[in-house]
Design an enzyme around this catalytic site. Structure first.
Site, mmCIF file in Angstrom:
data_model
loop_
_atom_site.group_PDB
_atom_site.id
_atom_site.type_symbol
_atom_site.label_atom_id
_atom_site.label_comp_id
_atom_site.label_asym_id
_atom_site.label_seq_id
_atom_site.Cartn_x
_atom_site.Cartn_y
_atom_site.Cartn_z
ATOM 1 C CD1 TRP A 1 -2.662 1.597 0.376
ATOM 2 C CD2 TRP A 1 -2.123 1.888 2.546
ATOM 3 N NE1 TRP A 1 -3.433 2.629 0.881
ATOM 4 C CE2 TRP A 1 -3.119 2.826 2.189
ATOM 5 C CE3 TRP A 1 -1.624 1.870 3.852
ATOM 6 C CZ2 TRP A 1 -3.622 3.741 3.113
ATOM 7 C CZ3 TRP A 1 -2.124 2.777 4.765
ATOM 8 C CH2 TRP A 1 -3.111 3.702 4.392
ATOM 9 C CG ASP B 1 -2.310 -2.648 7.218
ATOM 10 O OD1 ASP B 1 -3.464 -2.626 7.703
ATOM 11 O OD2 ASP B 1 -1.906 -1.823 6.376
ATOM 12 C CE LYS C 1 -10.033 -0.065 2.760
ATOM 13 N NZ LYS C 1 -9.552 0.538 1.557
HETATM 14 N N1 KET Z 1 -3.861 -0.712 5.116
HETATM 15 C C1 KET Z 1 -4.072 -1.110 3.855
HETATM 16 C C2 KET Z 1 -3.350 -2.302 3.357
HETATM 17 C C3 KET Z 1 -4.954 -0.386 3.046
HETATM 18 O O1 KET Z 1 -5.142 -0.820 1.818
HETATM 19 C C4 KET Z 1 -5.614 0.750 3.549
HETATM 20 C C5 KET Z 1 -6.501 1.529 2.687
HETATM 21 C C6 KET Z 1 -5.373 1.106 4.888
HETATM 22 C C7 KET Z 1 -4.474 0.353 5.638
HETATM 23 C C8 KET Z 1 -5.980 2.286 5.572
HETATM 24 O O2 KET Z 1 -7.326 2.417 5.508
HETATM 25 P P1 KET Z 1 -8.099 3.319 6.565
HETATM 26 O O3 KET Z 1 -9.160 3.963 5.769
HETATM 27 O O4 KET Z 1 -7.131 4.299 7.161
HETATM 28 O O5 KET Z 1 -8.624 2.370 7.588
HETATM 29 N N2 KET Z 1 -6.485 1.414 1.417
HETATM 30 C C9 KET Z 1 -7.383 2.034 0.435
HETATM 31 C C10 KET Z 1 -7.769 3.438 0.690
HETATM 32 C C11 KET Z 1 -6.638 4.405 0.816
HETATM 33 O O6 KET Z 1 -5.652 4.359 0.052
HETATM 34 O O7 KET Z 1 -6.731 5.265 1.719
HETATM 35 C C12 KET Z 1 -6.776 1.845 -0.967
HETATM 36 O O8 KET Z 1 -5.668 1.283 -1.084
HETATM 37 O O9 KET Z 1 -7.428 2.212 -1.947
#
Ligand code: KET
Length: 447
Positions: free
Chosen positions: A176, A257, A293
Site C-alpha cells: 500500500w 496490517d 472496508k
Molecule cells: N492498510 C491497507 C493495506 C490499506 O489498503 C488501507 C486503505 C489502509 C491500511 C488504511 O485504511 P483506513 O481507511 O485508514 O482504515 N487502502 C485504500 C484506501 C486508501 O488508500 O486510503 C486503498 O488502497 O485504496
C-alpha cells in the site's frame, strides 16, 4: 538528557530529514495526475515559496475522476465498495446500530478516554485474535482505538520509534503506497522485502524468505494479514507457518496490517488465521485493524491498534506509553464510529447479520472477477488473465503498465492507479463491457 528524551530527539531528527527527502522526491514523482508546480510567487505571502505537491497516487485518482465531465466514466482507483448500481453502501446493520444509538437517551458526547471506547477495544481484540484467545484471557493484549487503519499504523510507528530497540521496518515490495510514508514520518527506517513475482503473478516465496532471512535481528516486519494490497496475492497457511518459524528464529517483530478482515474469504475467522498463528506461539506482535472496508465505515475513521505482549505487566506499561503518543497527536479518538462497531460486535443478532452482509460484499467482488475474466476471453484479449480469478480481496493487480492505464483513462474514462491495480469492488455488471473494451484496446495498442 535522559534516554527517553535523547531517543525522541533522534526520532524527531530522522522525521525531519525524512520529510525533507519526501518533499524533494515528491516534486519529481510522476503519478500521471500531478499538476505541475506553479511558479507564480505571490509577493507578500510568507508562503509564496510553497510548491504545489502532487496529488496522492490513490486518492488523487478520485480527484481526477470527479473532474471528468464525461457522462460514462468508471472509478476503480480507491478501494471502496460500490453496489451493483455503482453506489456507496451503508450496511443495514450499521443503520440499525445508528438507530439504536440515537434512541438511547442516556448517550452523551463527552470526550472518550485517550485510548478510546473500552468495549470497542475489547471486542476488536476478540474479533482479530478469536474469542478464546489465551493472550486476551491472560491480559497480555493492549488495544487502543485509533483513527482507522492509517491512524493505527501511525501510532504504532511512533511508539516503536520511541520504545523499540530496532528502528528498521521491512515492508513488502510492492505494498500500500501510504506504508512507507507513514512509517518514515513516524521515525522508522523503511526497507523492503521481495513479495510479488510479476512473471508468475504470484508470491515470490523464495525471495521473501531470503530477504527476511538476511534482515537484521529484531527488525520489524510489516505483513498484510490477508488480501494483500495491491497484489491480491496471499501466502498459503503452510507458507505463513514457514514465515512464522523464520521470523521467530530471528526475533523479527511481526506487525500485521489488517484492513480487509472478511473481504478475502468472506469469513472473519478464516481471514484472521495468519494473525492467530503468530499469537498462538506465545510471542509478541502488533496488529492495526480497520473497519473502513469490512463495515463500510470509511469516513467514520474507526480502527484499533493491538499489541500482544509476553505479560500483563508489560502490556499495561506499553499502554501507558501509547497514551503519551496519542494525547499530543489528537488527544482522544472520535466516539460515533466506535459506538457503532461496539453495538454490532456485542449483539449476537447484529453480529450475525453483519457476517451475512460481509459475505455478500465478498461474493459480489468474486462475481465481478468472473465477469471481467469472461468478457476478456470473449474479446480474445491477448494474454493469460486467470490471475483475475486467482487474486484475493478487493483488488486485481492487472499487470497493465502505466502507459496502458493512461490510455484507458484518456480514451475510455476508466480511472485506476498507475500501477495497474483495479478495485473490483468498484465494478458492476453494467460497467464490465466498458472495462473489458478499455483493457482490450490498451493491450492491442500498447503491447
Ligand atoms: N492498510 C491497507 C493495506 C490499506 O489498503 C488501507 C486503505 C489502509 C491500511 C488504511 O485504511 P483506513 O481507511 O485508514 O482504515 N487502502 C485504500 C484506501 C486508501 O488508500 O486510503 C486503498 O488502497 O485504496
Amino acid at each position: 538528557m535522559n534516554h527517553h528524551h535523547h531517543h525522541s530527539a533522534a526520532a524527531a531528527d530522522r522525521r525531519l530529514n525524512a520529510l525533507r527527502r519526501h518533499l524533494e522526491a515528491s516534486s519529481d514523482i510522476d503519478s500521471g495526475l500531478m499538476i505541475s508546480p506553479s511558479p507564480t510567487s505571490s509577493p507578500g505571502s510568507v508562503f509564496s515559496h510553497v510548491v504545489r505537491a502532487p496529488e496522492d497516487p490513490i486518492l488523487g485518482v478520485t480527484v481526477a475522476y470527479n473532474k471528468d465531465p464525461s457522462p460514462v466514466k468508471l472509478n476503480l482507483g480507491v478501494g471502496a465498495y460500490r453496489t451493483e448500481e455503482g453506489k456507496p453502501l451503508v450496511l443495514n446493520v450499521v443503520k440499525k446500530a445508528e438507530r439504536l444509538l440515537i434512541n438511547d437517551s442516556s448517550r452523551v458526547k463527552e470526550y472518550l478516554p485517550i485510548v478510546g471506547l473500552a468495549d470497542f477495544n475489547k471486542l476488536s481484540a476478540k474479533l482479530i485474535f478469536g474469542a478464546d484467545s489465551p493472550a486476551i484471557k491472560e491480559n497480555r493484549v493492549t488495544t487502543v482505538q485509533c483513527l482507522s487503519g492509517s491512524g493505527s499504523l501511525r501510532v504504532a510507528g511512533e511508539f516503536l520509534a520511541h520504545h523499540y530497540h530496532q528502528c528498521v521496518i521491512y515492508i513488502p515490495q510492492p505494498t500500500w503506497g501510504n506504508h512507507p510514508k507513514v512509517f518514515t514520518l513516524a521515525g522508522l527506517s523503511v526497507k523492503t522485502y521481495r513479495y510479488y513475482d510479476p512473471t508468475t503473478r504470484g508470491l515470490n516465496f523464495q525471495g521473501l524468505l531470503e530477504d527476511l532471512g538476511s534482515a537484521p535481528s529484531g527488525a520489524i516486519v510489516l505483513l498484510h494479514a490477508c488480501a494483500h494490497n495491491p497484489t491480491g496475492v496471499d501466502p498459503t497457511i503452510e507458507q505463513w507457518e514457514h514465515i512464522r518459524k523464520l521470523m521467530r528464529s530471528k526475533a523479527l517483530l511481526p506487525f500485521f496490517d489488517s484492513a480487509y478482515q472478511g473481504f478475502a474469504s468472506g469469513s472473519l475467522d478464516a481471514d484472521a488465521q495468519p494473525v492467530r498463528l503468530f499469537v498462538a506461539d506465545g510471542g509478541e506482535c502488533l496488529v492495526a485493524q480497520s473497519y473502513a472496508k469490512n463495515l463500510g465505515l470509511y469516513g467514520e475513521r474507526v480502527g484499533a491498534l493491538s499489541i500482544v505482549l509476553r505479560s500483563a505487566d508489560v502490556a499495561s506499561r506499553v499502554e501507558s506509553q501509547l497514551k503519551t503518543v496519542i494525547r499530543p497527536m489528537y488527544s482522544s479518538p472520535p466516539i460515533h464510529g466506535a459506538s457503532i462497531v461496539a453495538t454490532i460486535l456485542k449483539d449476537r443478532n447484529l453480529f450475525q447479520e453483519w457476517t451475512v452482509e460481509l459475505k455478500a460484499m465478498a461474493d459480489r467482488i468474486i462475481r465481478m472477477r468472473q465477469q471481467l475474466f469472461e468478457a476478456l476471453r470473449a474479446r480474445g484479449t491477448p494474454g493469460d488473465w486467470t490471475h483475475i480469478l486467482k487474486q484475493i480481496g478487493m483488488f486485481t493487480f492487472t499487470g497493465l503498465n502505466s502507459e496502458q492505464v493512461a490510455f484507458m483513462t484518456k480514451e475510455y474514462h476508466v480511472y485506476m492507479t498507475s500501477d495497474g491495480r483495479i478495485s473490483m469492488a468498484g465494478l458492476n455488471t453494467k460497467m464490465v463491457p466498458l472495462l473489458a473494451d478499455a483493457i482490450h484496446a490498451a493491450v492491442m495498442r500498447l503491447r
